[in-house]
Design a protein around this motif. Structure first.
Motif, PDB file in Angstrom:
ATOM      1  N   MET A 111      55.495  23.066 -13.653  1.00  0.00           N
ATOM      2  CA  MET A 111      55.749  24.448 -14.061  1.00  0.00           C
ATOM      3  C   MET A 111      56.864  25.076 -13.219  1.00  0.00           C
ATOM      4  SD  MET A 111      51.832  25.604 -14.861  1.00  0.00           S
ATOM      5  CE  MET A 111      52.300  27.222 -15.430  1.00  0.00           C
ATOM      6  N   LEU A 140      47.409  18.268 -22.450  1.00  0.00           N
ATOM      7  CA  LEU A 140      47.505  18.174 -20.998  1.00  0.00           C
ATOM      8  C   LEU A 140      46.173  17.705 -20.436  1.00  0.00           C
ATOM      9  CD1 LEU A 140      49.311  21.544 -20.183  1.00  0.00           C
ATOM     10  CD2 LEU A 140      50.287  19.263 -20.045  1.00  0.00           C
ATOM     11  N   ARG A 180      40.980  26.258 -12.046  1.00  0.00           N
ATOM     12  CA  ARG A 180      41.573  24.994 -12.469  1.00  0.00           C
ATOM     13  C   ARG A 180      40.637  24.355 -13.483  1.00  0.00           C
ATOM     14  NH1 ARG A 180      43.000  20.393  -8.266  1.00  0.00           N
ATOM     15  NH2 ARG A 180      44.022  22.219  -7.423  1.00  0.00           N
ATOM     16  N   SER A 200      40.320  20.886 -15.790  1.00  0.00           N
ATOM     17  CA  SER A 200      40.889  19.549 -15.983  1.00  0.00           C
ATOM     18  C   SER A 200      39.926  18.707 -16.796  1.00  0.00           C
ATOM     19  CB  SER A 200      41.188  18.893 -14.640  1.00  0.00           C
ATOM     20  OG  SER A 200      39.999  18.673 -13.928  1.00  0.00           O
ATOM     21  N   LEU A 227      44.488  23.194 -23.012  1.00  0.00           N
ATOM     22  CA  LEU A 227      44.474  21.756 -22.702  1.00  0.00           C
ATOM     23  C   LEU A 227      44.410  20.933 -23.983  1.00  0.00           C
ATOM     24  CD1 LEU A 227      42.042  21.282 -19.661  1.00  0.00           C
ATOM     25  CD2 LEU A 227      44.518  21.149 -19.660  1.00  0.00           C
ATOM     26  N   GLU A 243      45.300  18.799 -17.151  1.00  0.00           N
ATOM     27  CA  GLU A 243      44.902  19.772 -16.139  1.00  0.00           C
ATOM     28  C   GLU A 243      45.763  21.018 -16.266  1.00  0.00           C
ATOM     29  OE1 GLU A 243      44.229  19.844 -11.344  1.00  0.00           O
ATOM     30  OE2 GLU A 243      45.788  18.547 -12.120  1.00  0.00           O
ATOM     31  N   ILE A 244      45.149  22.159 -15.993  1.00  0.00           N
ATOM     32  CA  ILE A 244      45.882  23.431 -15.955  1.00  0.00           C
ATOM     33  C   ILE A 244      45.245  24.301 -14.884  1.00  0.00           C
ATOM     34  CG2 ILE A 244      44.500  24.540 -17.744  1.00  0.00           C
ATOM     35  CD1 ILE A 244      47.129  25.848 -18.742  1.00  0.00           C
ATOM     36  N   GLU A 245      46.072  25.051 -14.161  1.00  0.00           N
ATOM     37  CA  GLU A 245      45.567  25.897 -13.079  1.00  0.00           C
ATOM     38  C   GLU A 245      46.239  27.264 -13.175  1.00  0.00           C
ATOM     39  OE1 GLU A 245      45.538  25.934  -8.209  1.00  0.00           O
ATOM     40  OE2 GLU A 245      45.689  24.034  -9.250  1.00  0.00           O
ATOM     41  N   LEU A 289      41.818  28.533 -21.381  1.00  0.00           N
ATOM     42  CA  LEU A 289      42.512  27.456 -20.670  1.00  0.00           C
ATOM     43  C   LEU A 289      42.114  26.096 -21.253  1.00  0.00           C
ATOM     44  CD1 LEU A 289      42.285  28.742 -16.997  1.00  0.00           C
ATOM     45  CD2 LEU A 289      44.307  28.698 -18.463  1.00  0.00           C
TER      46      LEU A 289
END
Length: 158
Positions: A123, A25, A38, A40, A20, A27-29, A16
């Protein structure tokens, strides 16, 4: 019967984090069964040089850029952070429930705690952003259909 895996999957977290970095990006969850992860990061501040007015040499813009930046930032600095509603995620901001519909809020409107202020699409999921407290909408700092970043100021309530 399958055995349930316990502990944190560090390789998933690394993957993850790599996403990023690759996609720029902040943040990604991810949610799988009963686990939510999550990841970030804070984005480094970006400095944008002011455009050069027509008829002035390029070096004049370099000298005036810091002055322009500090003047533009002054109103933001005077806002009480407790009154600012920020974006809880990265996505696209929508001020109404559907195109052509009345917006959720307008400047001067009184809102109650939990009332929907706007929607952030992330998303392909529409996330209603509730008011953190009751108050009056003093400023709307975002435009309909515009991308927003995590932590970006959206609305000022008093």
């Amino acid at each position: 019967m399958a055995e349930k895996k316990t502990g944190i999957d560090k390789s998933l977290i690394r993957e993850l984090a790599n996403i990023l970095n690759e996609t720029d990006l902040t943040e990604i969850e991810v949610e799988q069964e009963d686990m939510r992860i999550r990841v970030s990061r804070e984005r480094a501040p970006q400095y944008i040089q002011a455009p050069v007015p027509v008829g002035q040499p390029a070096f004049a813009a370099t000298a005036s850029a810091p002055v322009t930046a500090s003047v533009a930032a002054a109103p933001v600095a005077t806002r009480d952070p407790a009154n600012v509603v920020t974006a809880p995620m990265v996505g696209t901001c929508y001020m109404a429930p559907a195109p052509g519909s009345r917006p959720f809020i307008e400047v001067g409107a009184t809102v109650k705690e939990g009332q929907t202020l706007l929607i952030i699409e992330a998303m392909k999921t529409m996330n209603q952003i509730p008011s953190p407290r009751s108050g009056v909408v003093k400023e709307i700092l975002v435009d309909d259909g515009r991308p927003v970043e995590y932590g970006e100021a959206l609305i000022v309530l008093e």
